[in-house]
Write an enzyme that holds these catalytic residues in place. Structure first.
Site, mmCIF file in Angstrom:
data_model
loop_
_atom_site.group_PDB
_atom_site.id
_atom_site.type_symbol
_atom_site.label_atom_id
_atom_site.label_comp_id
_atom_site.label_asym_id
_atom_site.label_seq_id
_atom_site.Cartn_x
_atom_site.Cartn_y
_atom_site.Cartn_z
ATOM 1 N N CYS A 93 0.810 -1.222 0.000
ATOM 2 C CA CYS A 93 0.000 0.000 0.000
ATOM 3 C C CYS A 93 0.843 1.272 0.000
ATOM 4 C CB CYS A 93 -0.960 -0.007 1.185
ATOM 5 S SG CYS A 93 -2.165 -1.316 1.031
ATOM 6 N N HIS A 117 -3.424 7.156 1.927
ATOM 7 C CA HIS A 117 -3.780 5.827 1.415
ATOM 8 C C HIS A 117 -5.162 5.472 1.956
ATOM 9 C CE1 HIS A 117 -3.874 1.691 0.416
ATOM 10 N NE2 HIS A 117 -3.770 1.285 1.667
ATOM 11 N N ASN A 147 -10.081 -0.254 -0.927
ATOM 12 C CA ASN A 147 -8.615 -0.193 -0.893
ATOM 13 C C ASN A 147 -8.076 -0.767 -2.214
ATOM 14 O OD1 ASN A 147 -5.891 -0.438 -0.418
ATOM 15 N ND2 ASN A 147 -6.100 -1.420 1.583
#
Ligand code: UT7
Length: 331
Positions: free
Chosen positions: A115, A256, A286
């Site tokens: 990520c 993020h 996500n």
């Protein structure tokens, strides 16, 4: 030796597949509820790439950038693809993207930092530009998370979506523009909290690895949550202090998009109100390496960021990997 150039973002682009998986869909396939998902994560929908691979997400994002910024693809020097879902273990997805795009003068590579992949790739690309060696570096974050998601595991399947997004980096001699600073970190003690065990050299694919579902993402959500909240908030605060930034100086936090509660905790630590935080987790979930550039693309296209705006980008992910980047918007 003082560095002559800063790297600045001169183009943005993104691609998400049309197919939507909303929370009602997950209510049908696992024991969950819209209320649980929204209150615990902030996610309402994510996208699913039914046919194709990560290179398709990356390629379409780059094409979107080229079209919107009138870029001559022959001038692209470097293509960096941040991803944890490469088309294949090798060749690099960057090569597949390069040939699809027809960037015949480029070299490039994949970067694996989960990520935090986009932030790590952005810093890598910026260093190539700042050195004076390269003038146009394409930094792409793309992940087909559906290819490693177990849709019987309610702990994980509701979190992830598929997307690609790209930025173009070019040099500027105006040191007040572009990427100003980065603080990036890794800590391998996090390797047991979030991982995909199968398919690599440690556990090459066998019937057994497939039977044991080792080709899916696993995470201990609660453990990752705790360190993510602290890690992302600490590093974002640290970059503010290091650059004498007060909360009123910052136009946006670009976090993020893993969990709205992690994002809220980071914003709170930075003293930022909710209207100064870029959010698209509600629409896409996500998307790993694509979250930050897709936020930049959407907010730029909606006219919400303007040249000279100070942005703090922040991420936390598997590894552990995490970091924060301070940049002045240059488009
Ligand atoms: O981007 C890479 C880095 N990853 C992250 O940053 C993710 C970090 N972690 C998280 O975002 C959160 O931990 C999750 C969203 C994954 C989970 O939220 P949580 O508030 O930490 O929930 P939990 O794991 O503590 O689970 C609470 C309860 C459990 O039930 P019991 O044991 O209390 O009876 C779970 O079984 O919620 C249950 N649960 C669910 N219930 C309904 C777990 N998943 C679901 C679900 N629907 N989808």
């Amino acid at each position: 030796m003082s560095i002559k150039y800063n790297a600045m973002i001169t183009g943005v682009g993104m691609y998400v597949p049309d197919k939507i998986m909303d929370n009602a869909y997950f209510e049908k396939i696992v024991d969950t509820s819209d209320e649980w998902i929204v209150s615990r994560t902030g996610i309402k929908e994510r996208r699913l790439l039914e046919n194709g691979a990560t290179s398709d997400l990356a390629y379409k994002a780059a094409e979107d950038l080229f079209k919107n910024h009138n870029i001559n693809r022959d001038e692209i020097d470097v293509i960096i693809v941040a991803t944890v879902t490469p088309d294949m273990l090798f060749p690099p997805t960057a090569c597949i993207v390069q040939v699809k795009l027809g960037c015949k003068n480029a070299w490039g590579f994949d970067l694996s930092a989960a990520c935090s992949g986009f932030l790590f790739a952005l810093q890598t690309g910026a260093s190539l530009v700042e050195s004076g060696a390269y003038k146009k570096v394409l930094v792409i974050g793309a992940d087909k998370m559906s290819s490693i998601t177990d849709y019987t595991d309610r702990n994980n399947c509701i979190l992830f979506g598929d997307a690609g997004s790209a930025v173009l980096l070019e040099p500027t001699e105006d040191k007040s523009m572009g990427i100003q600073d980065s603080i990036l970190r890794i800590d391998g003690s996090g390797k047991d909290a979030i991982y995909m065990l199968g398919g690599g050299s440690l556990n090459p694919p066998t019937h057994e690895t497939v039977d044991k579902k080792m080709h899916y993402i696993y995470q201990n959500g609660k453990a990752v949550f705790k360190v993510a909240v602290k890690g992302m908030a600490d590093v974002s605060y640290e970059i503010m202090e290091k650059n004498n930034l007060k909360s009123e100086d910052i136009a946006y936090l670009v976090p993020h998009q893993a969990n709205l509660r992690i994002i809220d905790a980071t914003a709170e630590r930075m003293g930022l109100s909710k209207d100064k935080v870029m959010i698209n987790i509600d629409k896409y979930g996500n998307t790993t390496a694509a979250t930050i550039p897709s936020c930049l693309t959407e907010y730029y296209r909606d006219g919400k960021i303007k040249k000279g705006d100070k942005l703090v980008l922040a991420a936390f992910g598997a590894g552990y990997t995490w970091g924060s980047t301070y940049l002045v918007w240059s488009l």
